[in-house]
Write an enzyme that holds these catalytic residues in place. Structure first.
Site, short mmCIF file in Angstrom:
data_model
loop_
_atom_site.label_atom_id
_atom_site.label_comp_id
_atom_site.label_asym_id
_atom_site.label_seq_id
_atom_site.Cartn_x
_atom_site.Cartn_y
_atom_site.Cartn_z
CB SER A 130 67.83 -18.07 23.02
OG SER A 130 68.70 -18.81 22.19
CE1 TYR A 155 63.94 -19.09 19.53
CE2 TYR A 155 66.32 -19.32 19.43
CZ TYR A 155 65.13 -19.48 20.11
OH TYR A 155 65.12 -20.02 21.37
#
Length: 338
Positions: A130, A155
């Site tokens: 990501s 995350y």
């Protein structure tokens, strides 16, 4: 060598669905795994899965990648040539409320994927990382050659951990691994927790939209078809060791082991206010804006350097918002019959 039996985790998710559909249309055999988690409306996932099940070469396994007893069976049963890991507990903000779900899916689940690949002769593991791994970095555009050791959300930390875990398997077992750092993906069948979905729904219902950092945000918004094109090309490009790699001056994007990292982003950051403007023009309705401060875990800007991706697979995303947003809105109106 063409890889034709492909296992996709998170196949009923936003990116997984689009990737599976594209590969099935190309005649590949696709094994989809999804746990249909309730993080967002499972009926959207069921609708995506129903579309995929119309293809004869698609098999769906309703399992959780964090299930250590089931995952080895799935790998033995289907013997995939390539694996694309898109299953993840997504969302930066949700990680502040429910950290354990990120550990279960993004760390425990990823180890199960790595072990399945290692023991079943998988020729290439492609996994979703990501843009959030860039964290506190401010040098733009974000490059895969930059150090990314300062995540600002759990995350992001789990995605960085995936990159490190994959490298260790590339080193120990010669498992070819490619990590893809996705930048703000949007488009039809998108996730309901993402800005475009939230904004569209709120504007159509006459509710104000929450605009964080008082609108002073920039994002490298990347259209779903561009993401899929990049992934499809990367699957067939099995990495080998980089013979120029040096431990004296380690480059994070490659290794002496069969390991690569790429950004997939539009290479064109857009102001959040412009994003909203295009949506307003498409809907023909002005948004009521609720201006709020930057949320914990968020970053003010993202911008992808895609030079490595373009050099190695001959592709760079280029779909403008003026094309992508109307396509999303058309899908949204048709799906929700508005």
């Amino acid at each position: 060598m063409s890889l034709n039996r492909i296992l996709i985790t998170g196949a009923a998710g936003f990116i997984g669905f689009h990737l599976a559909k594209r590969l099935l249309e190309e005649g590949k055999t696709v094994i989809g795994i999804d746990n249909f988690s309730s993080y967002y409306d499972p009926s959207l996932k069921e609708a995506r899965a129903a579309m995929l099940l119309k293809y004869g070469c698609f098999t769906l396994e309703r399992v959780d990648i964090s299930d250590r007893t089931v995952m080895p069976e799935i790998f033995r049963k289907h013997t995939p040539e390539a694996v694309v890991n898109l299953a993840a507990q997504a969302g930066v903000r949700y990680s502040l409320k429910n950290p354990h779900s990120y550990v279960d899916t993004n760390l425990v689940g990823f180890v199960n994927i790595l072990e399945g690949c290692r023991h079943n002769g998988v020729k290439h593991l492609v996994f979703a990382s990501s843009s959030s791994v860039y964290g506190a970095n401010t040098k733009m555009p974000f490059s895969v050659h930059h150090n990314v050791d300062h995540p600002v959300s759990l995350y992001a930390a789990t995605k960085k951990a995936n990159e490190l875990m994959a490298h260790s398997y590339a080193h120990l077992y010669g498992l070819p691994c490619t990590g893809l750092r996705f930048f703000t993906v949007y488009g039809p069948w998108g996730r309901p927790d993402m800005a475009l979905f939230l904004f569209t729904r709120a504007i159509l219902e006459g509710r104000p939209i929450d605009v964080f950092n008082y609108g002073r945000m920039k994002r490298d918004f990347t259209y779903i078809d561009d993401i899929v094109e990049g992934v499809v090309r990367v699957i067939q490009r099995i990495p080998t060791g980089n013979y120029n790699w040096s431990g004296d001056n380690p480059d994070p994007s490659s290794s002496y082991a069969p390991y690569r990292i790429y950004n997939i982003g539009n290479n064109n950051p857009v102001e959040l206010m412009r994003y909203i403007e295009v949506l307003e023009e498409t809907l023909g309705i002005k948004a009521q804006k609720n201006l709020l401060p930057l949320q914990a875990g968020d970053v003010p800007a993202t911008y992808a350097d895609v030079e490595d991706l373009e050099r190695d697979v001959g592709f760079k995303p280029a779909t403008p918002l003026e094309v992508g947003i109307p396509r999303f809105v058309q899908w949204f109106r048709e799906y929700y019959k508005i």
